[in-house]
Scaffold this active site. Sequence first.
Site, PDB file in Angstrom:
ATOM      1  N   GLU A  34       0.813  -1.220   0.000  1.00 41.76           N
ATOM      2  CA  GLU A  34       0.000   0.000   0.000  1.00 41.76           C
ATOM      3  C   GLU A  34       0.846   1.269   0.000  1.00 41.76           C
ATOM      4  O   GLU A  34       0.518   2.239  -0.687  1.00 41.76           O
ATOM      5  CB  GLU A  34      -0.951   0.000   1.199  1.00 41.76           C
ATOM      6  CG  GLU A  34      -2.146  -0.932   1.064  1.00 41.76           C
ATOM      7  CD  GLU A  34      -1.809  -2.389   1.296  1.00 41.76           C
ATOM      8  OE1 GLU A  34      -2.639  -3.256   0.988  1.00 41.76           O
ATOM      9  OE2 GLU A  34      -0.694  -2.662   1.802  1.00 41.76           O
ATOM     10  N   HIS A 103      -9.679  -5.420  10.709  1.00 39.28           N
ATOM     11  CA  HIS A 103     -10.289  -5.242   9.392  1.00 39.28           C
ATOM     12  C   HIS A 103     -11.678  -4.622   9.488  1.00 39.28           C
ATOM     13  O   HIS A 103     -12.477  -4.747   8.562  1.00 39.28           O
ATOM     14  CB  HIS A 103     -10.401  -6.589   8.661  1.00 39.28           C
ATOM     15  CG  HIS A 103      -9.078  -7.206   8.329  1.00 39.28           C
ATOM     16  ND1 HIS A 103      -8.292  -7.822   9.268  1.00 39.28           N
ATOM     17  CD2 HIS A 103      -8.416  -7.297   7.150  1.00 39.28           C
ATOM     18  CE1 HIS A 103      -7.193  -8.275   8.696  1.00 39.28           C
ATOM     19  NE2 HIS A 103      -7.235  -7.964   7.416  1.00 39.28           N
TER      20      HIS A 103
END
Length: 305
Positions: A34, A103
């Site tokens: 990322e 998450h």
Amino acid sequence: MGEEVGEYQGAYKITKGLLEKYGPERVLDTPITEAGFAGIGVGAAYWGLRPVVEFMTFNFSMQAIDHIINSAAKSSYMSAGQISVPVVFRGANGAAAGVGAQHSQCYAAWYGSCPGLKVLTPYSSEDARGLLKAAIRDPDPVVFLENELLYGESFPVSAEALDSSFCLPIGKAKIEREGKDVTITAFSKLVGHALKAADILAKEGISAEVINLRSIRPLDRATINASVRKTSRLVTVEEVFPQHGVGAEICASVVEESFDYLDAPVERIAGADVPMPYAANLERMAVPQVEDIVRAAKRTCFRSR
């Protein structure tokens, strides 16, 4: 660009067909890095392109937050407007189902607190279409927070929204349902919860006005305060942790601008102040439910039992 956006057509099939239509030079599969591809996206925006960077989940944007905050959000200010950064960071945000604490976070308040960013939270199909087009066209970096659980829902779409020129203004909320007794603000998936709560409240004689915020930064304070001045009551709803949340900012705005119009204390409905549990029964208790909104609205209308 992002992980699995091309050949696999997106983890949630949001980018389905784009590789075939636009080719591998415009739709780029990236490694699982990322920080790397977010940085490439910001650099491409410096160069004048308009990249759309997908995070498979915004929880992974933590790996790239330096690029989002320091490289993207601050560059226009630090360059006295000479550098614009027209990049969009989009992906799934907030609680899904059974994916655990790492998450399941909602980043609306995280990114909404940062000057230089615009933060959008679509609820319906029209929201997603109109706001994403506005985000891509905007000269500033935009954080576009979708919701995984909404990907499988269907919404009515107007003929206007199907027009190629359809676009929604950034910073403008939508009154999804008009009412006169209490204002309920919500964003993303919880707009649906608020509308269901309003249906239940209507059966008990309470007329709730539901505001779909759409935009967290800039926040449409004018629409919120106008509604509160009409209903004299406010319930804020969000999945964000309660401390320093979006609801807290809305409460502050209403107290500053419309305090004399309030007939009851403001009610805040938020996620529990704990990391998201994995167990399904505890997970349900950690995120706002329709019945929580109903109870809060009744309390502020002095109708609780």
